[in-house]
Scaffold this motif. Structure first.
Motif, short mmCIF file in Angstrom:
data_model
loop_
_atom_site.label_atom_id
_atom_site.label_comp_id
_atom_site.label_asym_id
_atom_site.label_seq_id
_atom_site.Cartn_x
_atom_site.Cartn_y
_atom_site.Cartn_z
N ARG A 239 0.83 -1.20 0.00
CA ARG A 239 0.00 0.00 0.00
C ARG A 239 0.88 1.26 0.00
O ARG A 239 1.90 1.32 0.70
N ASN A 242 0.97 7.15 1.32
CA ASN A 242 0.02 8.24 1.52
C ASN A 242 -1.41 7.75 1.79
O ASN A 242 -2.33 8.55 1.89
N LYS A 243 -1.58 6.44 1.90
CA LYS A 243 -2.90 5.90 2.21
C LYS A 243 -3.33 6.27 3.63
O LYS A 243 -2.51 6.32 4.55
N ALA A 247 -1.04 2.42 5.82
CA ALA A 247 -0.09 2.89 4.80
C ALA A 247 1.23 2.13 4.89
O ALA A 247 1.72 1.83 5.98
N GLU A 275 -6.20 -2.17 -10.26
CA GLU A 275 -5.07 -2.28 -9.35
C GLU A 275 -3.91 -3.09 -9.91
O GLU A 275 -2.74 -2.73 -9.71
N GLU A 317 -2.60 3.61 -6.59
CA GLU A 317 -3.25 2.72 -5.65
C GLU A 317 -2.29 1.71 -5.03
O GLU A 317 -2.50 1.24 -3.92
#
Length: 354
Positions: A239, A242-243, A247, A275, A317
């Motif tokens: 991931r 910046n999630k 993250a 994705e 993503e």
């Protein structure tokens, strides 16, 4: 439903207490009790004739009137008379607080009794609860201020708070709610809305994406796809840093929300293509379960497919993807490398994945 229809639905529940207040002011507490209790009993009889059962909330209405009336009679002196508006407000504030901070939402149950023809979805109920929280704190401050004003030598503040004050407070609250709702509608105008489901996956409403992820714990569907190659290795995605949630951790190869009006199968196809770039693949359903994280509550539909790649990732993503052996994953469990959601699925569905 129009405001007139809404008033007609609410009036039976509020009529006894309204009559009590009016008669109490004109002829005294005893007459107010007699008239209000009589009206409550008539409502009780009518409700029993209609539905062949005793309506417990009418009993609660009448019981509240009796309690307030007897308190007024028992505490019949100037100070206790001055305390009465604050005590009544504090009782109602406590009822709202109990509904908000316990598992038994009495206010919601009472509103459903008086608004039988209105069906509220989970998002509307959540909005109502947020509004009730704001009302609770506002009424708590008002109630304590009214009680405190009873001990002041200057009675002007008490006269204002004990009469017009509540109407002013409620007016401010309603004006704020209206303005806040209008501003919120503008902010949500272009936002994605997600479907809300029950435990079985039946759609029962929808809500903005930001509210679904904002500790509302509104149950919404998501899809997860585990990709396994012919060596028994499992593809994981990393991931982006910046999630908002988890993250920088390694997660299921594909995971995403089901869009409004979209089937589970279509959501799986779309998320997989977005994705990791796969379009042609055969997915096998494994399980569905409810997952509650620190910010949201999801109904997860788990699938698997066998594929060795190549994969084309969306860098917005996914940071990267790679295959992990079962031994590699086992050696890194519960070390903060993987998302808790993936670890749960790996440990519970491992035999079905490999």
């Amino acid at each position: 439903m129009s405001k007139l229809q809404l008033l007609k639905q609410l009036l039976p529940g509020f009529l006894p207490i309204i009559v009590f207040i009016v008669v109490d002011e004109i002829w005294g507490t005893i007459y107010g009790l007699i008239v209000a209790i009589s009206i409550g009993l008539i409502e009780l009889i009518i409700e029993y004739i209609r539905n062949q059962k005793i309506e417990r909330f009418i009993l609660f209405d009448v019981g509240l009137i009796i309690a307030l009336g007897l308190t007024s009679i028992a505490l019949n002196n100037d100070l206790f008379f001055m305390l009465k508006p604050g005590i009544i407000s504090l009782i109602m504030t406590g009822l709202i607080g109990f509904s908000i901070f316990s598992k038994h939402n009495l206010m919601l149950q009472m509103s459903q009794r008086y608004l039988k023809h209105i069906n509220m979805n989970p998002y509307q109920i959540w909005l109502m609860q947020q509004s009730m929280k704001r009302l609770f704190w506002l009424l708590l401050v008002y109630s304590l201020a009214t009680i405190a004003s009873s001990f002041l030598e200057n009675t002007a503040i008490w006269k204002f708070l004990g009469s017009a004050g509540l109407f002013v407070v409620m007016g401010i609250f309603l004006a704020w709610e209206w303005w806040s709702k209008k501003r919120q509608n503008q902010q949500l105008k272009n936002e994605e809305w997600l479907p809300l489901v029950d435990d079985a996956g039946r759609i029962i409403g929808s809500a903005p994406r930001s509210h679904v992820h904002n500790h509302s714990f509104l149950l919404h569907p998501v899809v997860h796809l585990h990709v396994v190659n012919d060596k028994g290795q499992i593809l994981l995605q990393k991931r982006p840093i910046n999630k908002l949630i988890q993250a920088g951790k390694w997660d299921t190869a594909v995971g995403g929300h089901v869009a409004s009006g979209e089937s589970i199968e279509l959501a799986l196809q779309r998320e997989t293509h977005e994705e990791i770039g796969l379009q042609q693949f055969n997915a096998q359903a494994i399980k569905q379960y409810i997952w509650t994280s620190e910010v949201e509550k999801e109904l997860v539909f788990v699938f698997k497919t066998q594929h060795k790649g190549p994969f084309q990732i969306d860098t917005n993503e996914v940071d990267e993807v790679r295959f992990w052996s079962v031994d590699e994953i086992n050696s890194q469990l519960r070390k903060g490398i993987f998302t808790p959601n993936f670890e749960y699925e790996f440990e519970h569905f491992k035999t079905m994945l490999i």
